[in-house]
Design an enzyme around this catalytic site. Structure first.
Site, PDB file in Angstrom:
ATOM      1  N   GLN A  50     -52.228   4.780  -1.800  1.00 33.55           N
ATOM      2  CA  GLN A  50     -52.170   4.021  -3.050  1.00 33.55           C
ATOM      3  C   GLN A  50     -52.045   2.523  -2.769  1.00 33.55           C
ATOM      4  O   GLN A  50     -51.016   2.076  -2.266  1.00 33.55           O
ATOM      5  CB  GLN A  50     -50.935   4.489  -3.832  1.00 33.55           C
ATOM      6  CG  GLN A  50     -50.667   3.749  -5.120  1.00 33.55           C
ATOM      7  CD  GLN A  50     -49.336   4.161  -5.742  1.00 33.55           C
ATOM      8  OE1 GLN A  50     -48.372   4.426  -5.024  1.00 33.55           O
ATOM      9  NE2 GLN A  50     -49.281   4.229  -7.051  1.00 33.55           N
ATOM     10  N   SER A  88     -49.051  -2.065  -4.840  1.00 28.51           N
ATOM     11  CA  SER A  88     -48.087  -3.158  -4.637  1.00 28.51           C
ATOM     12  C   SER A  88     -48.624  -4.227  -3.693  1.00 28.51           C
ATOM     13  O   SER A  88     -49.370  -3.934  -2.751  1.00 28.51           O
ATOM     14  CB  SER A  88     -46.786  -2.606  -4.035  1.00 28.51           C
ATOM     15  OG  SER A  88     -46.284  -1.558  -4.819  1.00 28.51           O
ATOM     16  N   SER A  93     -47.929   3.686   1.410  1.00 28.33           N
ATOM     17  CA  SER A  93     -47.447   4.872   2.139  1.00 28.33           C
ATOM     18  C   SER A  93     -48.616   5.602   2.794  1.00 28.33           C
ATOM     19  O   SER A  93     -49.618   5.895   2.137  1.00 28.33           O
ATOM     20  CB  SER A  93     -46.751   5.846   1.188  1.00 28.33           C
ATOM     21  OG  SER A  93     -45.649   5.241   0.577  1.00 28.33           O
ATOM     22  N   GLU A 124     -47.554   9.988 -11.101  1.00 26.94           N
ATOM     23  CA  GLU A 124     -46.682   9.753  -9.945  1.00 26.94           C
ATOM     24  C   GLU A 124     -45.215  10.010 -10.327  1.00 26.94           C
ATOM     25  O   GLU A 124     -44.472  10.689  -9.620  1.00 26.94           O
ATOM     26  CB  GLU A 124     -46.852   8.318  -9.438  1.00 26.94           C
ATOM     27  CG  GLU A 124     -45.925   8.006  -8.265  1.00 26.94           C
ATOM     28  CD  GLU A 124     -46.179   6.651  -7.619  1.00 26.94           C
ATOM     29  OE1 GLU A 124     -46.887   5.816  -8.216  1.00 26.94           O
ATOM     30  OE2 GLU A 124     -45.660   6.437  -6.497  1.00 26.94           O
TER      31      GLU A 124
HETATM   32  C1  LIG Z   1     -40.535   4.905  -0.431  1.00 24.42           C
HETATM   33  C2  LIG Z   1     -41.476   3.971  -1.107  1.00 24.42           C
HETATM   34  C3  LIG Z   1     -42.838   4.232  -1.074  1.00 24.42           C
HETATM   35  C4  LIG Z   1     -43.730   3.364  -1.697  1.00 24.42           C
HETATM   36  N1  LIG Z   1     -45.078   3.627  -1.600  1.00 24.42           N
HETATM   37  C5  LIG Z   1     -45.962   2.806  -2.191  1.00 24.42           C
HETATM   38  C6  LIG Z   1     -47.380   3.061  -2.068  1.00 24.42           C
HETATM   39  O1  LIG Z   1     -47.818   4.030  -1.449  1.00 24.42           O
HETATM   40  N2  LIG Z   1     -48.231   2.192  -2.646  1.00 24.42           N
HETATM   41  C7  LIG Z   1     -47.811   1.108  -3.362  1.00 24.42           C
HETATM   42  O2  LIG Z   1     -48.653   0.397  -3.894  1.00 24.42           O
HETATM   43  N3  LIG Z   1     -46.478   0.821  -3.469  1.00 24.42           N
HETATM   44  C8  LIG Z   1     -45.553   1.656  -2.898  1.00 24.42           C
HETATM   45  N4  LIG Z   1     -44.196   1.372  -3.004  1.00 24.42           N
HETATM   46  C9  LIG Z   1     -43.785   0.127  -3.644  1.00 24.42           C
HETATM   47  C10 LIG Z   1     -43.091   0.320  -4.992  1.00 24.42           C
HETATM   48  O3  LIG Z   1     -44.006   0.634  -5.999  1.00 24.42           O
HETATM   49  C11 LIG Z   1     -42.325  -0.976  -5.271  1.00 24.42           C
HETATM   50  O4  LIG Z   1     -41.328  -1.117  -4.264  1.00 24.42           O
HETATM   51  C12 LIG Z   1     -41.670  -0.980  -6.626  1.00 24.42           C
HETATM   52  O5  LIG Z   1     -42.630  -1.003  -7.654  1.00 24.42           O
HETATM   53  C13 LIG Z   1     -40.712  -2.180  -6.796  1.00 24.42           C
HETATM   54  O6  LIG Z   1     -41.344  -3.375  -6.480  1.00 24.42           O
HETATM   55  P1  LIG Z   1     -40.703  -4.408  -5.416  1.00 24.42           P
HETATM   56  O7  LIG Z   1     -40.315  -3.635  -4.205  1.00 24.42           O
HETATM   57  O8  LIG Z   1     -41.662  -5.524  -5.244  1.00 24.42           O
HETATM   58  O9  LIG Z   1     -39.369  -4.904  -6.099  1.00 24.42           O
HETATM   59  P2  LIG Z   1     -39.228  -6.087  -7.161  1.00 24.42           P
HETATM   60  O10 LIG Z   1     -40.287  -5.931  -8.201  1.00 24.42           O
HETATM   61  O11 LIG Z   1     -39.151  -7.376  -6.434  1.00 24.42           O
HETATM   62  O12 LIG Z   1     -37.838  -5.740  -7.815  1.00 24.42           O
HETATM   63  C14 LIG Z   1     -36.601  -6.143  -7.219  1.00 24.42           C
HETATM   64  C15 LIG Z   1     -35.479  -5.702  -8.151  1.00 24.42           C
HETATM   65  O13 LIG Z   1     -35.602  -6.389  -9.418  1.00 24.42           O
HETATM   66  C16 LIG Z   1     -35.598  -5.444 -10.477  1.00 24.42           C
HETATM   67  N5  LIG Z   1     -36.523  -5.872 -11.532  1.00 24.42           N
HETATM   68  C17 LIG Z   1     -37.769  -6.381 -11.372  1.00 24.42           C
HETATM   69  N6  LIG Z   1     -38.335  -6.634 -12.573  1.00 24.42           N
HETATM   70  C18 LIG Z   1     -37.429  -6.244 -13.507  1.00 24.42           C
HETATM   71  C19 LIG Z   1     -37.451  -6.236 -14.941  1.00 24.42           C
HETATM   72  N7  LIG Z   1     -38.509  -6.673 -15.630  1.00 24.42           N
HETATM   73  N8  LIG Z   1     -36.339  -5.759 -15.567  1.00 24.42           N
HETATM   74  C20 LIG Z   1     -35.266  -5.317 -14.885  1.00 24.42           C
HETATM   75  N9  LIG Z   1     -35.197  -5.306 -13.512  1.00 24.42           N
HETATM   76  C21 LIG Z   1     -36.271  -5.760 -12.850  1.00 24.42           C
HETATM   77  C22 LIG Z   1     -36.089  -4.150  -9.856  1.00 24.42           C
HETATM   78  O14 LIG Z   1     -35.621  -3.033 -10.600  1.00 24.42           O
HETATM   79  C23 LIG Z   1     -35.474  -4.215  -8.466  1.00 24.42           C
HETATM   80  O15 LIG Z   1     -34.143  -3.757  -8.517  1.00 24.42           O
HETATM   81  C24 LIG Z   1     -43.266   2.229  -2.385  1.00 24.42           C
HETATM   82  C25 LIG Z   1     -41.892   1.968  -2.434  1.00 24.42           C
HETATM   83  C26 LIG Z   1     -41.007   2.820  -1.808  1.00 24.42           C
HETATM   84  C27 LIG Z   1     -39.546   2.521  -1.888  1.00 24.42           C
END
Ligand SMILES: Cc1cc2nc3c(=O)[nH]c(=O)nc-3n(C[C@H](O)[C@H](O)[C@H](O)COP(=O)(O)OP(=O)(O)OC[C@H]3O[C@@H](n4cnc5c(N)ncnc54)[C@H](O)[C@@H]3O)c2cc1C
Length: 407
Positions: free
Chosen positions: A132, A135, A167, A250
């Site tokens: 996928q 991100s 992933s 998902e």
């Molecule tokens: C095990 C694992 C597998 C993954 N696999 C994939 C994959 O295969 N493909 C892929 O594309 N992505 C993948 N991801 C990424 C995942 O989709 C993102 O980590 C997730 O969407 C959060 O984005 P970020 O890490 O950039 O955090 P951020 O968006 O930077 O968020 C940081 C913090 O701020 C909070 N926050 C952000 N915006 C808001 C809001 N509007 N209101 C309240 N709180 C908010 C969040 O809840 C979080 O606590 C994976 C993540 C994990 C942990």
């Protein structure tokens, strides 16, 4: 109550039981060394391969998908019977991954006939892995800010950019990707859903090595990658709607109670109340000696049971194969919290035995408990963080005013 045609289901149950008994290799029975997570098996045994082939040919790894593309063509009620019959003999579904749980169901709704004929049969047979590409370093919760560009070059798109947390990208054959096709449009309206063959020149997944020495995900770079036009799913600049639907699939998968016994981030083995009796001890009446722990375990078991029953009710009440809705956000939040709680309780119950990372002083279960406890925390982030799900629940289910653009 809906009528499920009890006698027809009984006939199907007998058919499924006979087929499973004739085709499931006993060496793979749960507890006989079979991997709890088929995706985790890098080199499947000959029996595991045989089982995958047989289930793939029968279409029962994707039981409700249309027979036209090789799926099982079963009704949801028949699929539940099949699941029960597999559980009865300790069998598992060898066909899985993002193709089955996320991309396939989305393509079945949005793909054209040519795309379905090309991509669905290999997913049904478990022959190809999908990853996928959503991100990016600057686009996680605010996914619509993604910057990976796909420029229209006549017969193909030219893709440049970077994804992160992809992933399994280093093991994947294909990537379903969100790309920006109109940089001038509003951010949600300039995104398309594009399929990229991971063998295309310019695609470079760089595994991210974690502190525990595993590499479950990658940074994925795209440099002048040519993706043929036929790989565009749905309308140009219409990718956001498709992405939101995929995320519902998902989240449904991540939040499902069936996942309670399988997969990374999930602790299988004895229920926590039994574990506590062994490690913490019982009083003279046979109850757990520690009253506070007893209360917390009871609460946890009640929550887990309520979540599982709600999942069953949702499945039973679904009159068709319409799939998940925004309520998948509720089930995801509940399911991931319950799994996290269970793993944390287990580590607490194990005491000193719950802090080992390896070595002969610890049993496999004890080592696994610590690893699963750490891993279980990621479930509340993957597929959209818990806070983002709360925003979706507030906006789409409770109808509260919109202050964000939640996916
Ligand atoms: C095990 C694992 C597998 C993954 N696999 C994939 C994959 O295969 N493909 C892929 O594309 N992505 C993948 N991801 C990424 C995942 O989709 C993102 O980590 C997730 O969407 C959060 O984005 P970020 O890490 O950039 O955090 P951020 O968006 O930077 O968020 C940081 C913090 O701020 C909070 N926050 C952000 N915006 C808001 C809001 N509007 N209101 C309240 N709180 C908010 C969040 O809840 C979080 O606590 C994976 C993540 C994990 C942990």
């Amino acid at each position: 109550m809906p009528d499920f045609g009890a006698s027809e289901l009984d006939t199907f149950r007998a058919e499924a039981r006979a087929w499973l008994e004739a085709n499931f290799p006993p060496s793979l029975k749960r507890g006989a060394g079979a991997p709890a997570d088929p995706e985790a098996a890098q080199k499947p045994s000959a029996d595991a391969e045989l089982w995958r082939r047989r289930m793939g040919e029968k279409g029962w790894g994707t039981p409700t998908w249309p027979t036209e593309y090789g799926g099982g063509g079963l009704t949801p009620a028949e699929a539940r019977v099949l699941r029960d019959e597999m559980e009865r003999i300790g069998a598992y579904n060898p066909i899985g991954g993002m193709g089955v749980g996320m991309f396939g169901p989305t393509l079945l709704e949005y793909g054209n006939d040519e795309q379905l004929r090309r991509h669905i049969p290999p997913i049904v047979k478990g022959e190809l892995r999908w990853c996928q590409g959503f991100s990016e370093p600057g686009a996680g919760s605010d996914l619509a800010s993604l910057q990976t560009r796909a420029e229209d070059k006549g017969d193909h798109f030219l893709v440049n950019g970077q994804k992160i947390w992809t992933s399994g990208a280093h093991l994947a054959d294909w990537c379903f990707c969100l790309v920006r096709t109109d940089p001038k449009a509003k951010k949600h309206e300039g995104i398309s859903f594009l399929l990229i063959d991971m063998k295309t020149p310019g695609v470079e997944p760089r595994p991210i090595r974690l502190i525990n020495d595993t590499t479950p995900f990658c940074e994925t770079f795209f440099t002048d990658v040519r993706a043929p036009k036929e790989n565009l799913v749905g309308p140009l600049n219409g990718g956001w709607t498709i992405a939101k639907r995929l995320l519902q699939f998902e989240r449904q998968g991540i939040g499902s109670a069936q996942r309670a016994g399988q997969g990374p981030g999930v602790l299988s083995g004895p229920p926590v109340n039994e574990l506590a009796k062994t490690y913490v001890g019982v009083d003279e009446s046979g109850r757990l000696a520690d009253a506070d722990l007893r209360r917390r375990i009871t609460l946890h078991l009640m929550e887990a049971q309520a979540h599982a029953l709600t999942g069953e009710r949702i499945a039973l009440e679904a009159k068709s194969n319409r799939g998940p809705s925004a309520t998948s956000s509720i089930m995801k939040n509940a399911g991931t919290m319950i799994r996290k709680e269970r793993a944390e309780l287990a580590v607490e119950i194990l005491g000193h035995q719950g802090v080992g990372w390896g070595g002969e002083d610890f049993s496999d279960y004890e080592i696994n408990a610590m690893r699963v406890m750490l891993r279980s925390k990621s479930g509340t982030i993957a597929g959209g963080s818990q806070e983002v799900q709360n925003n979706i629940i507030a906006k789409r289910i409770l109808g509260l005013p919109d202050t964000t653009h939640s996916t």
